[in-house]
Design a protein around this motif. Structure first.
Motif, PDB file in Angstrom:
ATOM      1  N   ASP A 190     -18.476  -3.419 -11.963  1.00  0.00           N
ATOM      2  CA  ASP A 190     -17.111  -2.881 -11.923  1.00  0.00           C
ATOM      3  C   ASP A 190     -17.057  -1.644 -11.025  1.00  0.00           C
ATOM      4  OD1 ASP A 190     -16.093  -4.867 -13.595  1.00  0.00           O
ATOM      5  OD2 ASP A 190     -15.823  -3.530 -15.319  1.00  0.00           O
ATOM      6  N   ARG A 191     -18.042  -0.759 -11.131  1.00  0.00           N
ATOM      7  CA  ARG A 191     -18.084   0.448 -10.286  1.00  0.00           C
ATOM      8  C   ARG A 191     -18.305   0.069  -8.817  1.00  0.00           C
ATOM      9  NH1 ARG A 191     -20.677   2.550 -14.734  1.00  0.00           N
ATOM     10  NH2 ARG A 191     -22.748   2.153 -13.887  1.00  0.00           N
ATOM     11  N   TYR A 239     -13.418  -1.373  -9.316  1.00  0.00           N
ATOM     12  CA  TYR A 239     -12.459  -1.986 -10.249  1.00  0.00           C
ATOM     13  C   TYR A 239     -12.270  -1.090 -11.460  1.00  0.00           C
ATOM     14  CZ  TYR A 239     -10.736  -4.927 -14.019  1.00  0.00           C
ATOM     15  OH  TYR A 239     -10.023  -5.415 -15.082  1.00  0.00           O
ATOM     16  N   SER A 265      -7.119  -0.384  -7.402  1.00  0.00           N
ATOM     17  CA  SER A 265      -8.471  -0.942  -7.349  1.00  0.00           C
ATOM     18  C   SER A 265      -8.628  -1.833  -6.122  1.00  0.00           C
ATOM     19  CB  SER A 265      -8.758  -1.773  -8.601  1.00  0.00           C
ATOM     20  OG  SER A 265      -8.819  -0.968  -9.749  1.00  0.00           O
ATOM     21  N   ARG A 273     -11.240  -7.787 -11.467  1.00  0.00           N
ATOM     22  CA  ARG A 273     -12.131  -8.775 -12.101  1.00  0.00           C
ATOM     23  C   ARG A 273     -11.273  -9.729 -12.926  1.00  0.00           C
ATOM     24  NH1 ARG A 273     -14.462  -8.023 -17.049  1.00  0.00           N
ATOM     25  NH2 ARG A 273     -14.548  -5.774 -16.771  1.00  0.00           N
ATOM     26  N   TRP A 303     -16.578 -14.641 -14.297  1.00  0.00           N
ATOM     27  CA  TRP A 303     -15.899 -13.478 -13.735  1.00  0.00           C
ATOM     28  C   TRP A 303     -15.990 -13.540 -12.216  1.00  0.00           C
ATOM     29  CZ3 TRP A 303     -12.931 -11.503 -17.058  1.00  0.00           C
ATOM     30  CH2 TRP A 303     -13.315 -11.132 -18.341  1.00  0.00           C
ATOM     31  N   TYR A 333     -14.597 -11.165  -8.755  1.00  0.00           N
ATOM     32  CA  TYR A 333     -13.883  -9.999  -8.224  1.00  0.00           C
ATOM     33  C   TYR A 333     -13.073 -10.472  -7.021  1.00  0.00           C
ATOM     34  CZ  TYR A 333     -16.860  -7.141 -11.204  1.00  0.00           C
ATOM     35  OH  TYR A 333     -17.494  -6.583 -12.292  1.00  0.00           O
TER      36      TYR A 333
END
Length: 138
Positions: free
Chosen positions: A77-78, A82, A89, A93, A110, A112
């Motif tokens: 995520d980092r 996100y 963002s 995700r 998942w 991105y």
């Protein structure tokens, strides 16, 4: 929810972020594809943009080791910039169906994809990657 990840850029095996984030933390990595999406070139990395009927994005379906999953999710995520609920963002995700190349089975994973502002910019002035495979970008 524990899901595998679908990666299509720098997190793919052989790419720079695979070694930094995924090496030794996965149970399996297998080729797959995301339907109804197109791939755009970014500054050093690609963006998948959802587009019904638009094509496919090629990549790998990565299943993390259970003991690595929570930390890996936070790190990815980092990496992908996100932040849940933040329209600024770079990536969002989302849970999507991925088709495994080996057997044609559909797996929830998942992914991105480009965030809203990035998607608008790419559709207006971005460069699509033909064939939906970042490795074939030339």
């Amino acid at each position: 929810m524990t899901l595998p990840f679908f990666v299509y850029g720098t997190l793919r095996p052989g790419e720079v972020n695979h070694d930094l984030f995924l090496r030794g933390r996965t149970r399996s990595e297998e080729p797959g594809r995301l339907a109804d999406a197109v791939l755009y070139a970014g500054p050093g990395y690609p963006y998948a943009v959802e587009e019904p009927g638009g094509g496919e994005v090629n990549g790998e379906l990565v299943t993390a080791l259970p003991e690595s999953y929570g930390a890996l999710l936070a790190e990815l995520d980092r990496l992908e910039d996100y932040v849940p609920g933040d329209p600024r963002s770079l990536y969002v995700r989302v849970e999507r169906k991925i088709v495994r190349n080996a057997d044609g089975a559909t797996v929830r994973a998942w992914v991105y994809v480009a965030g809203p502002a990035v998607t608008s910019r790419l559709r207006a002035e971005g460069r699509r990657i033909a064939g939906g495979d970042w490795r074939g970008r030339g």
